[in-house]
Scaffold this motif. Sequence first.
Motif, short mmCIF file in Angstrom:
data_model
loop_
_atom_site.label_atom_id
_atom_site.label_comp_id
_atom_site.label_asym_id
_atom_site.label_seq_id
_atom_site.Cartn_x
_atom_site.Cartn_y
_atom_site.Cartn_z
N GLY A 106 0.84 -1.19 0.00
CA GLY A 106 0.00 0.00 0.00
C GLY A 106 0.87 1.23 0.00
O GLY A 106 2.11 1.16 0.01
N VAL A 107 0.21 2.39 0.00
CA VAL A 107 0.91 3.67 0.00
C VAL A 107 0.23 4.62 0.98
O VAL A 107 -0.99 4.80 0.93
N LYS A 108 1.03 5.19 1.86
CA LYS A 108 0.53 6.24 2.76
C LYS A 108 0.67 7.57 2.03
O LYS A 108 1.74 7.93 1.55
N MET A 130 -2.00 2.75 -9.03
CA MET A 130 -2.21 2.08 -7.74
C MET A 130 -3.23 0.95 -7.89
O MET A 130 -3.02 -0.17 -7.39
N THR A 131 -4.32 1.23 -8.57
CA THR A 131 -5.38 0.24 -8.75
C THR A 131 -4.85 -0.96 -9.53
O THR A 131 -5.12 -2.12 -9.19
N ARG A 132 -4.09 -0.69 -10.58
CA ARG A 132 -3.57 -1.77 -11.42
C ARG A 132 -2.65 -2.70 -10.63
O ARG A 132 -2.65 -3.92 -10.83
N HIS A 133 -1.89 -2.13 -9.70
CA HIS A 133 -0.98 -2.94 -8.87
C HIS A 133 -1.68 -3.56 -7.66
O HIS A 133 -1.06 -4.32 -6.91
N VAL A 137 -4.51 2.53 -0.73
CA VAL A 137 -4.19 3.90 -0.35
C VAL A 137 -4.62 4.12 1.09
O VAL A 137 -5.79 3.88 1.43
N LEU A 138 -3.71 4.55 1.93
CA LEU A 138 -4.06 4.97 3.29
C LEU A 138 -3.75 6.45 3.40
O LEU A 138 -2.61 6.88 3.33
N TRP A 139 -4.81 7.24 3.51
CA TRP A 139 -4.70 8.69 3.58
C TRP A 139 -4.54 9.16 5.02
O TRP A 139 -5.33 8.75 5.88
N HIS A 140 -3.56 10.04 5.29
CA HIS A 140 -3.74 10.86 6.48
C HIS A 140 -4.91 11.77 6.18
O HIS A 140 -4.90 12.51 5.19
N MET A 141 -5.92 11.74 7.02
CA MET A 141 -7.13 12.48 6.74
C MET A 141 -7.53 13.28 7.96
O MET A 141 -7.74 12.73 9.04
N GLY A 142 -7.58 14.60 7.80
CA GLY A 142 -8.01 15.46 8.89
C GLY A 142 -6.95 16.43 9.33
O GLY A 142 -6.20 16.98 8.53
N PRO A 167 -13.50 3.82 -8.64
CA PRO A 167 -14.26 2.97 -7.70
C PRO A 167 -13.57 1.67 -7.32
O PRO A 167 -13.93 1.06 -6.32
N ASP A 168 -12.58 1.23 -8.10
CA ASP A 168 -11.90 -0.02 -7.78
C ASP A 168 -10.68 0.19 -6.90
O ASP A 168 -10.04 -0.79 -6.48
N LEU A 169 -10.34 1.41 -6.59
CA LEU A 169 -9.20 1.72 -5.73
C LEU A 169 -9.61 1.53 -4.27
O LEU A 169 -10.58 2.13 -3.80
N VAL A 170 -8.89 0.69 -3.53
CA VAL A 170 -9.17 0.47 -2.12
C VAL A 170 -8.51 1.58 -1.31
O VAL A 170 -7.30 1.82 -1.42
N GLN A 171 -9.32 2.27 -0.50
CA GLN A 171 -8.83 3.44 0.24
C GLN A 171 -9.20 3.32 1.72
O GLN A 171 -10.27 2.83 2.06
N VAL A 172 -8.30 3.82 2.55
CA VAL A 172 -8.53 3.90 3.99
C VAL A 172 -8.29 5.33 4.44
O VAL A 172 -7.22 5.90 4.17
N MET A 173 -9.27 5.92 5.11
CA MET A 173 -9.12 7.25 5.70
C MET A 173 -8.64 7.10 7.14
O MET A 173 -9.35 6.53 7.97
#
Length: 280
Positions: A106-108, A130-133, A137-142, A167-173
């Motif tokens: 993943g990528v921060k 990112m999606t292809r690989h 994605v882990l976002w610093h959020m806030g 829509p296929d990109l896995v993301q974490v806030m």
Amino acid sequence: MIIDIHTHCHLPEHWGTEHEDHWEGAYGEPYPLVTPESFDAAMAGVDVAVTFGMAAGQAGVRTPNAFVAEFIETVRTPTIGFAAIDPSDPDWRDQLDEAVELGLQGVKLYPVLALFDPLSADFDDFYRTMTRHGLVVLWHMGATPSPIGSLAVSQPLVVDEVARRHPDLVQVMAHMGHPWQRDTNVVLRKNARVFADVSGVPSRPMDAYLALVHAQEWHTVDKLLFGSDYPLWTPDDAISRLRGIAALRAGDLPFVHEETIDGILHRDTLALLGLTVKDR
């Protein structure tokens, strides 16, 4: 099984002067030194950890991909590494290729300090790559205490638009997007591959209470993942604080259910995000 999706392994020198200049006043002390030994001691009750550094070119903050890869090979705790990349770097493609070669999953991203606009079409190719690989994605959020940071690019509704276009990109806030946790919950509800971690959330009990009650009301509890934000808090400390939020009562108002906390702590985060632990 307890999976800690949000831990840091970067060294104080990876901050450049940013932490000393802009963060120590808020946190009251220098950034702590994380070693493989201190990491393993803190993760003693954790089954799997995810760890990463930070990257924000304009702030002089940088953790090399190779450092993270070496760190996860050194610790005893089963640990998954994420890269830290500033997508405004001209060589972001090379950095992503390196991350994949090193086995990082993943990528921060740290737009609040890197000062890139996640909504700019300039970064659509980054998201597509990112999606292809299959990278998360882990976002610093806030929030940030740094006066050079831009809060305008660090709000949960930004992630909603990225998810709408990818829509296929896995993301974490991270941090449930504090202090905009209610916005986070509505973003979670409408986007199947968007999640949020609760790292740092219980450090502000009233915000945490409202955020988790709102998650119950918006039916997004199943999108919340446990994270400690180590080394700011250990997993044990974070779990204790979360349990404390569930003990709060305010007359006849809704409260945080114990099963909400149990669900967060024992979420199958690896399956949800498509992560795998390397056999040793």
